[in-house]
Scaffold this motif. Structure first.
Motif, PDB file in Angstrom:
ATOM      1  N   GLY A 135      35.529  53.774  83.578  1.00 17.05           N
ATOM      2  CA  GLY A 135      34.518  52.779  83.179  1.00 17.05           C
ATOM      3  C   GLY A 135      33.683  52.299  84.346  1.00 17.05           C
ATOM      4  N   ALA A 155      32.247  59.419  79.074  1.00 18.23           N
ATOM      5  CA  ALA A 155      33.286  59.238  78.051  1.00 18.23           C
ATOM      6  C   ALA A 155      34.049  57.929  78.227  1.00 18.23           C
ATOM      7  CB  ALA A 155      34.256  60.427  78.078  1.00 18.23           C
ATOM      8  N   GLN A 156      34.288  57.544  79.504  1.00 17.87           N
ATOM      9  CA  GLN A 156      35.091  56.339  79.744  1.00 17.87           C
ATOM     10  C   GLN A 156      34.228  55.110  80.049  1.00 17.87           C
ATOM     11  OE1 GLN A 156      38.077  57.181  82.728  1.00 17.87           O
ATOM     12  NE2 GLN A 156      38.913  58.919  81.599  1.00 17.87           N
ATOM     13  N   THR A 158      31.229  53.833  78.266  1.00 16.57           N
ATOM     14  CA  THR A 158      30.249  53.325  77.310  1.00 16.57           C
ATOM     15  C   THR A 158      30.080  51.823  77.521  1.00 16.57           C
ATOM     16  OG1 THR A 158      30.958  54.985  75.718  1.00 16.57           O
ATOM     17  CG2 THR A 158      29.660  53.146  74.859  1.00 16.57           C
ATOM     18  N   PHE A 181      28.963  61.401  75.881  1.00 14.18           N
ATOM     19  CA  PHE A 181      29.846  60.312  75.443  1.00 14.18           C
ATOM     20  C   PHE A 181      30.949  60.863  74.557  1.00 14.18           C
ATOM     21  CE2 PHE A 181      26.026  58.222  76.722  1.00 14.18           C
ATOM     22  CZ  PHE A 181      26.391  56.946  77.125  1.00 14.18           C
ATOM     23  N   SER A 182      32.067  60.151  74.516  1.00  8.56           N
ATOM     24  CA  SER A 182      33.161  60.454  73.588  1.00  8.56           C
ATOM     25  C   SER A 182      33.414  59.232  72.720  1.00  8.56           C
ATOM     26  CB  SER A 182      34.438  60.791  74.363  1.00  8.56           C
ATOM     27  OG  SER A 182      35.560  60.781  73.497  1.00  8.56           O
ATOM     28  N   TYR A 184      36.298  59.157  70.963  1.00  7.85           N
ATOM     29  CA  TYR A 184      37.757  59.199  70.775  1.00  7.85           C
ATOM     30  C   TYR A 184      38.251  57.750  70.654  1.00  7.85           C
ATOM     31  CZ  TYR A 184      42.623  60.436  71.774  1.00  7.85           C
ATOM     32  OH  TYR A 184      43.987  60.601  71.701  1.00  7.85           O
ATOM     33  N   SER A 186      40.415  55.696  71.784  1.00  8.82           N
ATOM     34  CA  SER A 186      40.747  54.791  72.893  1.00  8.82           C
ATOM     35  C   SER A 186      39.559  54.481  73.798  1.00  8.82           C
ATOM     36  CB  SER A 186      41.864  55.402  73.746  1.00  8.82           C
ATOM     37  OG  SER A 186      41.403  56.569  74.386  1.00  8.82           O
ATOM     38  N   LYS A 187      38.395  55.062  73.535  1.00  3.51           N
ATOM     39  CA  LYS A 187      37.241  54.804  74.418  1.00  3.51           C
ATOM     40  C   LYS A 187      36.599  53.456  74.070  1.00  3.51           C
ATOM     41  CE  LYS A 187      37.700  59.238  75.672  1.00  3.51           C
ATOM     42  NZ  LYS A 187      38.159  59.780  76.945  1.00  3.51           N
ATOM     43  N   ASN A 188      35.617  53.036  74.851  1.00  4.78           N
ATOM     44  CA  ASN A 188      35.018  51.706  74.643  1.00  4.78           C
ATOM     45  C   ASN A 188      34.314  51.583  73.296  1.00  4.78           C
ATOM     46  OD1 ASN A 188      35.967  51.057  77.128  1.00  4.78           O
ATOM     47  ND2 ASN A 188      33.975  50.913  78.130  1.00  4.78           N
ATOM     48  N   GLY A 190      35.083  53.575  70.130  1.00  2.00           N
ATOM     49  CA  GLY A 190      35.966  54.600  69.567  1.00  2.00           C
ATOM     50  C   GLY A 190      35.903  54.608  68.058  1.00  2.00           C
ATOM     51  N   ASN A 284      37.210  50.816  81.031  1.00  2.00           N
ATOM     52  CA  ASN A 284      38.019  51.388  79.941  1.00  2.00           C
ATOM     53  C   ASN A 284      39.489  51.416  80.340  1.00  2.00           C
ATOM     54  OD1 ASN A 284      39.041  54.428  78.774  1.00  2.00           O
ATOM     55  ND2 ASN A 284      38.199  52.967  77.317  1.00  2.00           N
TER      56      ASN A 284
END
Ligand SMILES: *Cc1c(COP(=O)(O)O)cnc(C)c1O
Length: 365
Positions: A135, A155-156, A158, A181-182, A184, A186-188, A190, A284
């Motif tokens: 993050g 990804a971590q 956002t 970006f992800s 998933y 657990s990401k910010n 998600g 994150n």
């Protein structure tokens, strides 16, 4: 666990009715892949980021592969990538035909710098995949000034903010040639499954990414590229559209948690991360360092606190990466891999939980 490592569930509980409504809308529409829900989310995410184009894809890993290919990366090229990151950052490179070239990171920001990238540049370097790790925000403008296109693995990160070359503040993921970006869980930001996105201001890159995510096809019966089946689902897009307006408050919660950790007994007990230059990270993960990180993690475990190392074995030492042995030394990667430990952080963590974690770490360290 009385204090979990992360908590993606609590922050979305109050949004249950809105999420149910969004999911119901998709079920009623009968349009489950791409379509108006995905376009609406792409537009909302682009507006929020201050970017021209968002292309929704199946996950954050394929977002990287597709972004690199859309920028023209292919066989014979090299893409510089840190070894201290999630495996997917590097794993996404060989499918383009290019070779990953591993570089080191800064010991305090844990991100790549202009110096660590410069050391890995060769005449074959086609792009740099900068990772905004945990993050935090890497210095994209300084790295872009080396003359190599920068793709940001966001990804971590956002919701993190960085600074452009002209001094203006902008969202991480919009600082370089393209951002990935992800979504998933657990990401910010998600979703309730896999999802990802490519972000760019470049019309041609966006157009090529749209082509690649859909089997290299624009019209149904003509295939211009060997592409991917990498599309964002309408249900995920509808849910992400409900969550997006709450991301700023969730990121503020993470920043406040990091500030409380910094002001606690933790600061004298372990190594803390430094903010990337001219940035406001979105934490994150809250990752500290200590020579005996595993002993501390075991002690925390006994106290009901979940803490873990994510990247004990750096990517360049993973069996699958054997063909791409690094040619620059990676001393900070080696040390961070051995000593890092992620402590609990989330958009729902309480002050009491932070104080309990900090006190326990201080006692164990
Ligand atoms: C999560 C993550 C990815 C991959 O995202 P997926 O959606 O899980 O494919 C890539 N890079 C980093 C740094 C990540 O943390």
């Amino acid at each position: 666990m009385s204090i979990p490592a992360f908590d993606p569930r609590t922050p979305v509980l109050p949004l249950r009715a809105e999420i149910d409504e969004a999911v119901g809308r998709v079920l009623d529409s009968g349009a489950f892949i791409l379509g108006p829900e995905v376009s609406a989310f792409e537009e909302a995410f682009a507006r929020w980021l201050g970017a021209k184009h968002v292309v929704g894809v199946a996950n954050g890993t394929e977002a990287i592969t597709i972004a690199l290919r859309a920028l023209g990366v292919g066989p014979g090229d090299e893409v510089i990538v840190p070894s201290f990151t999630f495996y997917a950052s590097a794993e996404a490179i060989p499918p383009t035909g290019a070779s990953p070239v591993f570089c080191d990171v800064d010991p305090l920001t844990r991100c790549v710098t202009a110096d660590t990238v410069r050391a890995a540049i060769t005449p074959r370097t086609k792009a740099v995949l900068v990772v905004h790790l945990f993050g935090n925000v890497a210095p994209v403008a300084e790295i872009a000034a080396l003359g190599v296109p920068v793709v940001e693995d966001t990804a971590q990160a956002t919701g993190a903010d960085g600074t452009r070359a002209d001094g203006t503040v902008a969202k991480a993921g919009t600082l370089g040639a393209a951002g990935t970006f992800s979504f998933y869980p657990s990401k910010n930001l998600g979703g309730f499954g896999d999802g990802g996105a490519i972000v760019t201001d470049d019309d041609a890159v966006a157009e090529q990414a749209r082509l690649l995510r859909l089997h290299g096809s624009r019209a149904k019966d003509t295939y211009l590229e060997v592409g991917y089946n990498s599309r964002l689902d309408a249900i995920q897009a509808a849910i992400l559209g409900v969550l997006l307006p709450h991301v700023p408050a969730w990121v503020e919660h993470r920043r406040a948690a990091a500030a409380r950790y910094r002001a606690s007994a933790l600061a004298d007990a372990v190594g803390l991360p430094a903010d990337g230059p001219s940035s406001s990270p979105a934490w994150n993960l809250w990752v500290v360092t200590h020579p005996e990180a595993d002993r501390i993690a075991a002690g925390l475990q006994e106290r009901g606190i979940e803490a873990r190392a994510y990247y004990r074995q750096p990517i360049h030492l993973q069996p699958a990466m054997e063909p791409w042995a690094p040619f620059v030394p990676l001393p900070h990667t080696t040390q961070l891999a051995a000593e890092h430990l992620a402590l609990p952080i989330s958009a729902a963590i309480t002050d009491d939980q932070i104080d309990e974690v900090a006190a326990a770490v201080a006692e164990l360290a």
